[in-house]
Design a protein around this motif. Structure first.
Motif, mmCIF file in Angstrom:
data_model
loop_
_atom_site.group_PDB
_atom_site.id
_atom_site.type_symbol
_atom_site.label_atom_id
_atom_site.label_comp_id
_atom_site.label_asym_id
_atom_site.label_seq_id
_atom_site.Cartn_x
_atom_site.Cartn_y
_atom_site.Cartn_z
ATOM 1 N N LEU A 47 0.809 -1.220 -0.099
ATOM 2 C CA LEU A 47 0.102 0.031 0.021
ATOM 3 C C LEU A 47 0.882 1.223 0.124
ATOM 4 O O LEU A 47 1.960 1.337 0.766
ATOM 5 C CB LEU A 47 -0.817 0.199 1.197
ATOM 6 N N GLN A 48 0.285 2.317 -0.795
ATOM 7 C CA GLN A 48 0.980 3.514 -0.549
ATOM 8 C C GLN A 48 0.225 4.386 0.491
ATOM 9 O O GLN A 48 -0.988 4.476 0.453
ATOM 10 C CB GLN A 48 1.157 4.371 -2.039
ATOM 11 N N VAL A 49 1.174 4.809 1.526
ATOM 12 C CA VAL A 49 0.310 5.325 2.619
ATOM 13 C C VAL A 49 1.012 6.815 2.921
ATOM 14 O O VAL A 49 2.201 7.107 2.668
ATOM 15 C CB VAL A 49 0.337 4.618 3.907
ATOM 16 N N ARG A 50 0.282 7.645 3.716
ATOM 17 C CA ARG A 50 1.012 8.789 4.165
ATOM 18 C C ARG A 50 1.713 8.408 5.537
ATOM 19 O O ARG A 50 0.900 7.908 6.492
ATOM 20 C CB ARG A 50 0.015 9.958 4.236
ATOM 21 N N PHE A 51 2.959 8.633 5.616
ATOM 22 C CA PHE A 51 3.444 8.342 7.122
ATOM 23 C C PHE A 51 4.657 9.496 7.333
ATOM 24 O O PHE A 51 5.614 9.623 6.493
ATOM 25 C CB PHE A 51 4.267 6.832 6.933
ATOM 26 N N GLY A 52 4.323 10.074 8.541
ATOM 27 C CA GLY A 52 5.378 11.166 8.942
ATOM 28 C C GLY A 52 5.385 12.339 7.823
ATOM 29 O O GLY A 52 6.660 12.820 7.568
ATOM 30 N N GLY A 53 4.377 12.634 7.111
ATOM 31 C CA GLY A 53 4.044 13.669 6.176
ATOM 32 C C GLY A 53 4.584 13.560 4.767
ATOM 33 O O GLY A 53 4.817 14.248 3.866
ATOM 34 N N ARG A 54 4.917 12.124 4.508
ATOM 35 C CA ARG A 54 5.480 11.882 3.290
ATOM 36 C C ARG A 54 4.782 10.525 2.677
ATOM 37 O O ARG A 54 4.491 9.651 3.571
ATOM 38 C CB ARG A 54 6.923 11.715 3.043
ATOM 39 N N ALA A 55 4.934 10.247 1.363
ATOM 40 C CA ALA A 55 4.069 9.088 1.083
ATOM 41 C C ALA A 55 5.085 7.932 0.901
ATOM 42 O O ALA A 55 6.459 8.233 0.230
ATOM 43 C CB ALA A 55 3.772 9.124 -0.353
ATOM 44 N N ILE A 56 4.990 6.860 1.482
ATOM 45 C CA ILE A 56 5.784 5.677 1.415
ATOM 46 C C ILE A 56 5.067 4.553 1.077
ATOM 47 O O ILE A 56 3.856 4.432 1.171
ATOM 48 C CB ILE A 56 6.734 5.553 2.638
ATOM 49 N N VAL A 57 5.935 3.450 1.098
ATOM 50 C CA VAL A 57 5.114 2.058 0.756
ATOM 51 C C VAL A 57 5.150 1.360 1.990
ATOM 52 O O VAL A 57 6.144 1.179 2.841
ATOM 53 C CB VAL A 57 5.761 1.126 -0.321
ATOM 54 N N GLY A 58 4.041 0.426 2.318
ATOM 55 C CA GLY A 58 4.106 -0.392 3.305
ATOM 56 C C GLY A 58 3.416 -1.604 3.149
ATOM 57 O O GLY A 58 2.838 -1.834 1.992
ATOM 58 N N VAL A 59 3.959 -2.738 4.031
ATOM 59 C CA VAL A 59 3.153 -3.866 3.761
ATOM 60 C C VAL A 59 2.102 -4.165 4.569
ATOM 61 O O VAL A 59 2.209 -4.282 5.740
ATOM 62 C CB VAL A 59 4.508 -5.065 3.866
ATOM 63 N N VAL A 60 0.841 -4.986 4.151
ATOM 64 C CA VAL A 60 0.080 -5.394 4.861
ATOM 65 C C VAL A 60 0.425 -6.643 5.632
ATOM 66 O O VAL A 60 0.678 -7.777 4.935
ATOM 67 C CB VAL A 60 -1.342 -5.549 4.168
ATOM 68 N N ALA A 61 0.413 -6.355 7.048
ATOM 69 C CA ALA A 61 0.710 -7.648 7.803
ATOM 70 C C ALA A 61 -0.308 -8.354 8.337
ATOM 71 O O ALA A 61 -0.323 -9.574 8.860
ATOM 72 C CB ALA A 61 1.718 -7.152 8.879
ATOM 73 N N GLU A 62 -1.555 -7.708 8.578
ATOM 74 C CA GLU A 62 -2.476 -8.400 9.193
ATOM 75 C C GLU A 62 -3.910 -7.411 8.665
ATOM 76 O O GLU A 62 -3.890 -6.272 8.434
ATOM 77 C CB GLU A 62 -2.685 -8.331 10.698
#
Length: 679
Positions: free
Chosen positions: A49-64
């Motif tokens: 997923l592309q998410v907003r994290f700490g004010g910037r767009a980064i990629v994350g992995v769905v763990a659950e």
């Protein structure tokens, strides 16, 4: 343990994804809750997923996936989009185990498992590929005017017998050849053909197995049929005993049963040989993964594995993370090799990761070696192969005492190499030290040129015109005079593979009929090493000089002589594995000789009575391992205890000493012994 099944979003319940942000900082740990976007109905564990994290767009992995979040509704953000690449759910769990096991973070571990371009959200790209035309093939032999670069590109395309990624050869160069009708180019999204380097003969049909091979394979097949969690196997076979045929038969059985397989080799340069063998036997279900491929090739192969189009993955260390479903078999060939350890963060051992994956999947793990680690010898179920196939004898090994000698080559060695040259045969010479000279010193004041970072001697590389540290990579120009006393009496000490190659070329009169080739880490690029092996395999006669790379699992049927120089060099390392590594180095090099007939091995050493060298000369690995285990039990070394090393570093010596002392004060693990701190 949480249930990590590959569930899907149910429209009847809230769509909350617990996401691991893929950031390298160690300060951020854990999972963060996000709403799935409207187009995320098909998202599941492992989705990116592309998410907003700490004010910037980064990629994350769905763990659950969860029905609700503990966060207040107003603090719950929505993921911006679902990216096209998805990790298998079992790799998400493996990444979390990896982070815990090797003191890293889940984000760093998961990034090891993603294909190139995944974090940018790149969809499957159209790639420019090239193939040689009939006119291009003809031009190689009909006198057509070609530059050296053009000829090399056409020869590589012809050798590949298919299409190659244009970026590998240079798109502009290929466009010029295309205008002359010598090359055809097109864009495609299909599988890219990986450039093959055939370095051994390949049998497309399984040969008759020996009684020992049949017994070993029977145990493996029985475990495959059970499909339950089983103890790992150690395929302990002398060099040339046919371990690869057992791997091939086991992989064939796994794929016929609807399961998949991972085949690990210790060096990228060995993948072409292994890949050719498995493709010849199993066909298009075989893929390859290693860092020597281009990004486009690696992504294409990763996607073939993830989609199930390929069900057997051949590769070096990182192939242990291949995205395969229904894993049934993992092979770790030459399992004794230290190259299975990753030096980055996380500092994982691919052998331990393979054991973990096999346990989780109920897969069979086969670790194979002629010189297995004592840890494997003690823990794994042994499948012995004590004889070479076709009853060929192991080569005779002669120990040459170098005490008092001032020449790098014993007189017996010089005579034996000259005999090989006259007979038009092949030989391999191993010197586990690259470069021209071991170190430089000033003849007037005694100064030794040291690395400013590591405090180890710098090695002279004459061809490159520099001295280098083989620990950190520091380089500087070859000194002309001593900076301490101004003397120009700079002396060179010792011999490395670069100087040895030069001296052997001169001594043996190397020419096109008897090439002298060098294989070591100074080769310009990973695949250049594979091409060196290919040249040596194809030549009717010649000499291969190199570091321990020349001893790693190569199958050359026509090598009559093997030579190990400075065989006791590794015994002097300050490492509890020094004897194990010395035994393995001598035994493995000896195993390259006499595979197609009679063979002879010369071992030059300053320690002719050393236990590791004497037992290696006798091909007695079981006696060596039994003694090594007794020694380790008495001294408290693995596998009887676990060793953990903590290294502190700082610019100022006082600061690092204080940090180490403070850390020592906090360490008081029950049942453990703490040593140090020491500089």
């Amino acid at each position: 343990m949480k249930d990590r099944t590959d569930s899907r979003i149910d429209p009847a319940r809230p769509s909350i994804a617990k996401v691991i942000p893929l950031t390298t900082t160690r300060a951020i740990r854990g999972e963060f809750d996000y709403r799935l976007p409207e187009e995320g109905a098909d998202a599941g564990i492992g989705s990116l997923l592309q998410v907003r994290f700490g004010g910037r767009a980064i990629v994350g992995v769905v763990a659950e996936l969860a029905a609700r979040s503990d966060l207040p509704e107003e603090r719950l953000a929505t993921a911006e989009r679902v990216l096209p690449v998805r990790l298998p759910a079992d790799l998400v769990e493996l990444g979390q185990w990896l982070a815990s096991e090797y003191c890293s973070t889940p984000a760093r571990a998961l990034q090891l498992m993603l294909p190139p371009g995944a974090l940018s959200g790149a969809a499957e790209r159209q790639l420019l590929v090239a193939a040689v035309t009939d006119a291009g093939r003809a031009s190689l032999g009909d006198g057509t005017a070609l530059s050296a670069t053009q000829r090399a590109a056409l020869e590589r395309l012809a050798r590949a017998d298919g299409e190659l990624l244009a970026a590998e050869l240079g798109s502009e160069l290929l466009r010029r050849l295309e205008r002359r009708g010598l090359v055809s180019m097109r864009r495609t999204t299909r599988r890219l053909r990986v450039d093959r380097h055939a370095v051994s003969s390949v049998a497309a049909h399984a040969p008759a197995l020996t009684a020992e091979q049949r017994a070993a394979l029977g145990s493996v097949l029985a475990s495959l049929a059970r499909g339950a969690r089983v103890a790992p196997f150690l395929l302990h076979g002398v060099t040339g005993s046919g371990k690869t045929e057992v791997y091939l038969a086991a992989a064939e059985a796994a794929t016929q049963g609807g399961r998949s397989a991972i085949i690990l080799v210790p060096e990228i340069a060995l993948t072409p040989q292994a890949l050719a063998r498995f493709e010849a036997r199993l066909g298009e279900v075989v893929a390859v993964l290693h860092s020597g491929l281009s990004d486009g090739q690696r992504r294409a192969e990763w996607l073939r594995l993830a989609r199930g189009e390929a069900r057997v993955c051949v590769g070096a260390r990182s192939a242990v993370f291949a995205p395969l479903a229904n894993l049934g078999l993992i092979v770790v060939d030459e399992e004794h090799e230290s190259s299975y350890k990753h030096e980055g963060d996380p500092r994982y051992d691919a052998r331990e990761v393979a054991e973990r994956r096999a346990h989780v999947h109920g897969a069979v793990l086969i670790a194979g070696s002629a010189t297995p680690r004592p840890e494997s010898f003690a823990r794994y179920a042994r499948l012995p192969l004590r004889r070479r196939v076709d009853g060929r004898p192991l080569p005779a090994v002669e120990i040459l005492d170098m005490r008092g000698s001032h020449h790098p080559l014993h007189a017996r060695t010089r005579l034996a190499l000259a005999d090989v040259r006259r007979a038009g045969g092949k030989a391999i010479v191993l010197l586990n030290r690259r470069g021209w000279s071991n170190f430089l010193s000033c003849g007037e004041c005694g100064r030794v040129w040291m690395c400013p970072n590591c405090e180890v001697a710098l090695v002279l590389h004459r061809a490159g015109g520099f001295v280098a540290c083989h620990h950190c990579g520091h380089r500087s120009r070859i000194p002309g005079r001593c900076p301490d006393c101004g003397s120009v009496a700079v002396a060179r000490h010792g011999v490395g593979t670069e100087r040895l190659e030069h001296e052997l070329r001169a001594a043996l009169g190397a020419d096109a009929s008897f090439p002298v080739l060098r294989l070591d880490a100074d080769a310009p690029g990973i695949m250049a090493r594979a091409r060196t092996l290919e040249r040596f395999a194809a030549a009717p006669a010649g000499l291969l000089v190199g570091t321990q790379m020349v001893a790693k699992g190569h199958d050359f049927a026509d090598v009559a002589l093997g030579v190990v120089l400075d065989a006791d060099g590794t015994l002097r390392f300050p490492d509890f594995r020094a004897e194990e590594r010395t035994f393995a180095l001598v035994t493995q090099l000896a195993g390259r000789a006499g595979r197609g007939g009679s063979g002879h091995v010369l071992v030059q050493t300053m320690a002719p009575t050393a236990r590791a060298i004497v037992l290696a000369a006798e091909h007695d690995s079981e006696r060596f391992l039994a003694g090594e285990l007794e020694r380790r039990r008495a001294l408290g070394y693995p596998p009887f205890r676990t060793l953990i090393r903590i290294v502190c570093g700082a610019v100022e010596a006082d600061a690092v000493a204080a940090a180490a002392a403070a850390l020592r004060e906090r360490l008081d693990p029950p049942g453990a012994t703490v040593l140090g701190p020491a500089p």
